[in-house]
Design a protein around this motif. Structure first.
Motif, PDB file in Angstrom:
ATOM      1  N   PRO A   1       0.795  -1.237   0.000  1.00  0.00           N
ATOM      2  CA  PRO A   1       0.000   0.000   0.000  1.00  0.00           C
ATOM      3  C   PRO A   1       0.826   1.284   0.000  1.00  0.00           C
ATOM      4  CG  PRO A   1      -0.639  -1.436   1.828  1.00  0.00           C
ATOM      5  CD  PRO A   1       0.493  -2.093   1.123  1.00  0.00           C
ATOM      6  N   GLU A   2       1.854   1.347   0.832  1.00  0.00           N
ATOM      7  CA  GLU A   2       2.644   2.574   0.948  1.00  0.00           C
ATOM      8  C   GLU A   2       3.403   2.871  -0.347  1.00  0.00           C
ATOM      9  OE1 GLU A   2       6.361   4.264   3.538  1.00  0.00           O
ATOM     10  OE2 GLU A   2       4.973   2.899   4.544  1.00  0.00           O
ATOM     11  N   SER A   3       4.097   1.878  -0.879  1.00  0.00           N
ATOM     12  CA  SER A   3       4.855   2.079  -2.111  1.00  0.00           C
ATOM     13  C   SER A   3       3.938   2.348  -3.289  1.00  0.00           C
ATOM     14  CB  SER A   3       5.737   0.863  -2.410  1.00  0.00           C
ATOM     15  OG  SER A   3       6.750   0.733  -1.448  1.00  0.00           O
ATOM     16  N   TYR A   4       2.809   1.676  -3.337  1.00  0.00           N
ATOM     17  CA  TYR A   4       1.886   1.866  -4.452  1.00  0.00           C
ATOM     18  C   TYR A   4       1.333   3.287  -4.465  1.00  0.00           C
ATOM     19  CZ  TYR A   4      -1.945   0.909  -7.725  1.00  0.00           C
ATOM     20  OH  TYR A   4      -2.815   0.935  -8.787  1.00  0.00           O
ATOM     21  N   GLU A   5       0.953   3.821  -3.314  1.00  0.00           N
ATOM     22  CA  GLU A   5       0.466   5.199  -3.246  1.00  0.00           C
ATOM     23  C   GLU A   5       1.565   6.178  -3.656  1.00  0.00           C
ATOM     24  OE1 GLU A   5      -2.575   6.575  -2.897  1.00  0.00           O
ATOM     25  OE2 GLU A   5      -3.210   4.482  -3.014  1.00  0.00           O
ATOM     26  N   LYS A   6       2.784   5.918  -3.178  1.00  0.00           N
ATOM     27  CA  LYS A   6       3.900   6.806  -3.499  1.00  0.00           C
ATOM     28  C   LYS A   6       4.195   6.794  -4.995  1.00  0.00           C
ATOM     29  CE  LYS A   6       8.455   8.076  -1.871  1.00  0.00           C
ATOM     30  NZ  LYS A   6       9.457   7.858  -0.837  1.00  0.00           N
ATOM     31  N   ILE A   7       4.244   5.614  -5.608  1.00  0.00           N
ATOM     32  CA  ILE A   7       4.563   5.536  -7.029  1.00  0.00           C
ATOM     33  C   ILE A   7       3.441   6.147  -7.875  1.00  0.00           C
ATOM     34  CG2 ILE A   7       3.686   3.216  -7.540  1.00  0.00           C
ATOM     35  CD1 ILE A   7       6.985   4.691  -8.797  1.00  0.00           C
TER      36      ILE A   7
ATOM     37  N   ASP B   1       1.646   8.738  -6.927  1.00  0.00           N
ATOM     38  CA  ASP B   1       1.865  10.186  -6.796  1.00  0.00           C
ATOM     39  C   ASP B   1       3.015  10.638  -7.688  1.00  0.00           C
ATOM     40  OD1 ASP B   1      -0.184  10.446  -4.968  1.00  0.00           O
ATOM     41  OD2 ASP B   1       1.157  10.399  -3.216  1.00  0.00           O
ATOM     42  N   ILE B   2       4.114   9.877  -7.682  1.00  0.00           N
ATOM     43  CA  ILE B   2       5.272  10.222  -8.514  1.00  0.00           C
ATOM     44  C   ILE B   2       4.896  10.176  -9.987  1.00  0.00           C
ATOM     45  CG2 ILE B   2       7.558   9.437  -9.276  1.00  0.00           C
ATOM     46  CD1 ILE B   2       7.982   8.475  -6.329  1.00  0.00           C
ATOM     47  N   ARG B   3       4.176   9.141 -10.373  1.00  0.00           N
ATOM     48  CA  ARG B   3       3.768   8.996 -11.773  1.00  0.00           C
ATOM     49  C   ARG B   3       2.883  10.164 -12.196  1.00  0.00           C
ATOM     50  NH1 ARG B   3      -0.013   7.148 -15.220  1.00  0.00           N
ATOM     51  NH2 ARG B   3       0.701   5.839 -16.925  1.00  0.00           N
ATOM     52  N   ASN B   4       1.953  10.541 -11.368  1.00  0.00           N
ATOM     53  CA  ASN B   4       1.072  11.665 -11.666  1.00  0.00           C
ATOM     54  C   ASN B   4       1.873  12.956 -11.814  1.00  0.00           C
ATOM     55  OD1 ASN B   4      -1.502  12.925 -12.032  1.00  0.00           O
ATOM     56  ND2 ASN B   4      -1.321  13.701  -9.951  1.00  0.00           N
ATOM     57  N   TRP B   5       2.792  13.197 -10.886  1.00  0.00           N
ATOM     58  CA  TRP B   5       3.645  14.387 -10.951  1.00  0.00           C
ATOM     59  C   TRP B   5       4.479  14.371 -12.224  1.00  0.00           C
ATOM     60  CZ3 TRP B   5       9.021  14.229 -10.927  1.00  0.00           C
ATOM     61  CH2 TRP B   5       9.655  15.475 -10.939  1.00  0.00           C
ATOM     62  N   LEU B   6       5.084  13.220 -12.519  1.00  0.00           N
ATOM     63  CA  LEU B   6       5.968  13.093 -13.669  1.00  0.00           C
ATOM     64  C   LEU B   6       5.234  13.347 -14.982  1.00  0.00           C
ATOM     65  CD1 LEU B   6       8.764  12.268 -14.764  1.00  0.00           C
ATOM     66  CD2 LEU B   6       7.965   9.916 -14.732  1.00  0.00           C
ATOM     67  N   TYR B   7       4.097  12.718 -15.159  1.00  0.00           N
ATOM     68  CA  TYR B   7       3.380  12.837 -16.422  1.00  0.00           C
ATOM     69  C   TYR B   7       2.673  14.179 -16.605  1.00  0.00           C
ATOM     70  CZ  TYR B   7       4.642   8.266 -17.960  1.00  0.00           C
ATOM     71  OH  TYR B   7       5.375   7.187 -18.389  1.00  0.00           O
ATOM     72  N   ASN B   8       2.615  14.978 -15.556  1.00  0.00           N
ATOM     73  CA  ASN B   8       2.060  16.323 -15.677  1.00  0.00           C
ATOM     74  C   ASN B   8       3.153  17.393 -15.698  1.00  0.00           C
ATOM     75  OD1 ASN B   8      -0.878  15.951 -15.725  1.00  0.00           O
ATOM     76  ND2 ASN B   8      -0.501  14.954 -13.772  1.00  0.00           N
ATOM     77  N   HIS B   9       4.409  16.974 -15.622  1.00  0.00           N
ATOM     78  CA  HIS B   9       5.534  17.898 -15.611  1.00  0.00           C
ATOM     79  C   HIS B   9       5.855  18.345 -17.044  1.00  0.00           C
ATOM     80  CE1 HIS B   9       9.547  19.492 -14.908  1.00  0.00           C
ATOM     81  NE2 HIS B   9       9.254  19.486 -13.625  1.00  0.00           N
ATOM     82  N   PRO B  10       6.173  19.626 -17.255  1.00  0.00           N
ATOM     83  CA  PRO B  10       6.462  20.092 -18.618  1.00  0.00           C
ATOM     84  C   PRO B  10       7.714  19.458 -19.233  1.00  0.00           C
ATOM     85  CG  PRO B  10       6.771  21.870 -17.023  1.00  0.00           C
ATOM     86  CD  PRO B  10       6.189  20.698 -16.283  1.00  0.00           C
ATOM     87  N   GLN B  11       8.619  18.955 -18.421  1.00  0.00           N
ATOM     88  CA  GLN B  11       9.836  18.323 -18.938  1.00  0.00           C
ATOM     89  C   GLN B  11       9.830  16.810 -18.690  1.00  0.00           C
ATOM     90  OE1 GLN B  11      13.190  20.360 -17.253  1.00  0.00           O
ATOM     91  NE2 GLN B  11      12.893  22.156 -18.524  1.00  0.00           N
ATOM     92  N   LYS B  12       8.659  16.216 -18.772  1.00  0.00           N
ATOM     93  CA  LYS B  12       8.529  14.797 -18.441  1.00  0.00           C
ATOM     94  C   LYS B  12       9.449  13.905 -19.260  1.00  0.00           C
ATOM     95  CE  LYS B  12       4.515  14.037 -21.329  1.00  0.00           C
ATOM     96  NZ  LYS B  12       3.084  13.905 -21.316  1.00  0.00           N
ATOM     97  N   ASP B  13       9.657  14.216 -20.546  1.00  0.00           N
ATOM     98  CA  ASP B  13      10.516  13.376 -21.369  1.00  0.00           C
ATOM     99  C   ASP B  13      11.948  13.356 -20.844  1.00  0.00           C
ATOM    100  OD1 ASP B  13       8.380  12.768 -23.015  1.00  0.00           O
ATOM    101  OD2 ASP B  13       8.865  14.353 -24.455  1.00  0.00           O
TER     102      ASP B  13
END
Length: 66
Positions: free
Chosen positions: A32-38, A40-52
């Motif tokens: 549960p803890e790692s899944y929630e964290k990943i 959140d990270i994935r959401n942040w990453l894919y919404n970041h302007p420099q995601k690539d």
């Protein structure tokens, strides 16, 4: 009742069931803890302007090596 048998409705239902199964699989795999964290990270990453660039940096085994 007819909407239950339409292709779009069935496709939507199938997609929801697949999402639930995969969500449960990832929860069991990561915990549960790692899944929630990943998530959140994935959401942040894919919404970041420099995601690539960020993805490239993460996937590079040694990003500081030339």
């Amino acid at each position: 009742m007819n909407s239950f048998f339409t292709k779009p409705w069935q496709s939507k239902l199938q997609a929801e069931m697949t999402k639930e199964r995969l969500d449960q699989k990832y929860l069991e795999s990561f915990g549960p803890e790692s899944y929630e964290k990943i998530k959140d990270i994935r959401n942040w990453l894919y919404n970041h302007p420099q995601k690539d660039k960020l993805i490239h940096f993460i996937l590079d085994y040694d990003p500081y090596k030339i």
